[in-house]
Design an enzyme around this catalytic site. Sequence first.
Site, short mmCIF file in Angstrom:
data_model
loop_
_atom_site.label_atom_id
_atom_site.label_comp_id
_atom_site.label_asym_id
_atom_site.label_seq_id
_atom_site.Cartn_x
_atom_site.Cartn_y
_atom_site.Cartn_z
N ASP A 12 104.78 70.80 39.97
CA ASP A 12 105.08 69.45 39.52
C ASP A 12 104.53 69.30 38.10
O ASP A 12 104.07 70.28 37.49
CB ASP A 12 104.51 68.40 40.49
CG ASP A 12 102.99 68.33 40.51
OD1 ASP A 12 102.31 69.10 39.78
OD2 ASP A 12 102.46 67.51 41.28
N CYS A 69 100.56 72.30 42.24
CA CYS A 69 100.51 70.86 41.98
C CYS A 69 99.05 70.55 41.68
O CYS A 69 98.27 71.47 41.41
CB CYS A 69 101.08 70.04 43.14
SG CYS A 69 100.18 70.09 44.70
N THR A 71 96.47 69.58 43.58
CA THR A 71 95.55 70.22 44.52
C THR A 71 96.13 71.48 45.16
O THR A 71 95.39 72.25 45.77
CB THR A 71 95.17 69.26 45.67
OG1 THR A 71 96.36 68.97 46.42
CG2 THR A 71 94.52 67.99 45.15
N HIS A 102 96.69 89.19 56.74
CA HIS A 102 96.66 88.75 58.13
C HIS A 102 97.80 87.80 58.50
O HIS A 102 98.16 87.74 59.67
CB HIS A 102 95.33 88.07 58.44
CG HIS A 102 94.18 89.02 58.47
ND1 HIS A 102 92.95 88.67 58.94
CD2 HIS A 102 94.07 90.32 58.08
CE1 HIS A 102 92.12 89.70 58.85
NE2 HIS A 102 92.78 90.72 58.32
N ARG A 113 94.32 71.15 39.29
CA ARG A 113 93.17 70.28 39.03
C ARG A 113 91.93 70.75 39.78
O ARG A 113 90.89 70.11 39.74
CB ARG A 113 93.52 68.85 39.42
CG ARG A 113 94.61 68.25 38.55
CD ARG A 113 94.97 66.85 38.96
NE ARG A 113 95.96 66.30 38.03
CZ ARG A 113 96.85 65.38 38.36
NH1 ARG A 113 96.89 64.91 39.60
NH2 ARG A 113 97.71 64.94 37.47
N ARG A 136 97.82 93.61 65.35
CA ARG A 136 97.55 92.35 66.06
C ARG A 136 97.96 91.15 65.22
O ARG A 136 98.33 90.10 65.75
CB ARG A 136 96.08 92.26 66.46
CG ARG A 136 95.11 92.04 65.31
CD ARG A 136 93.66 92.04 65.80
NE ARG A 136 92.73 91.65 64.77
CZ ARG A 136 92.24 92.47 63.84
NH1 ARG A 136 92.60 93.76 63.83
NH2 ARG A 136 91.39 92.02 62.94
N HIS A 137 97.95 91.31 63.89
CA HIS A 137 98.35 90.21 63.01
C HIS A 137 99.86 89.98 63.10
O HIS A 137 100.33 88.86 62.97
CB HIS A 137 97.93 90.50 61.58
CG HIS A 137 96.47 90.80 61.45
ND1 HIS A 137 95.50 89.88 61.76
CD2 HIS A 137 95.83 91.93 61.07
CE1 HIS A 137 94.30 90.43 61.57
NE2 HIS A 137 94.48 91.67 61.16
N ARG A 140 100.63 87.65 65.88
CA ARG A 140 100.31 86.26 65.52
C ARG A 140 101.34 85.69 64.56
O ARG A 140 101.72 84.52 64.68
CB ARG A 140 98.90 86.19 64.93
CG ARG A 140 97.86 86.57 65.98
CD ARG A 140 96.51 86.82 65.39
NE ARG A 140 95.59 87.27 66.43
CZ ARG A 140 94.53 88.00 66.20
NH1 ARG A 140 94.21 88.36 64.98
NH2 ARG A 140 93.75 88.37 67.19
#
Length: 149
Positions: A12, A69, A71, A102, A113, A136-137, A140
């Site tokens: 942005d 952006c 944050t 993972h 920011r 194993r990842h 998941r």
Amino acid sequence: MTETRRIVLSSDHAAIDLRQAIAAHVASLGWEAVDIGPTTPESTHYPAHGAAAARRVASGDCRLGIVLCGTGQGIMMAANKVEGIRCGVCSDTFSARMIRQHNDANMLALGARVIGEGLAFEIVEAFLSADFEGGRHGTRVDMIRALED
């Protein structure tokens, strides 16, 4: 996932300068940076930019994506609404490596920011240099994919 070294970048208005610096940095690392803007400082909406970048990754046009952006949180949430996207916001290198190793993340979100340019470059390098470990990842990640159905 495409095997090309194409990476899409978007942000942005709050993160234009950092995004452009990161685009140049990833290009110096041998990646083809596909910077889809914006280029002017007028206020803009991060959901549109996060989704646009995510669609480029989900379609296979780009292998990975980086979105920014203020944050990193909002644009990450928008990107994750696109099917097939696993985007994590990171402000440290350990997390950036782990979301690739993972979680098989295909997008990285950063907060302009929150972190400075030097740390952003280190996070991006950690993200780009890590590979999915599978095992194993993989089980998941398959469970995450199933949530999209």
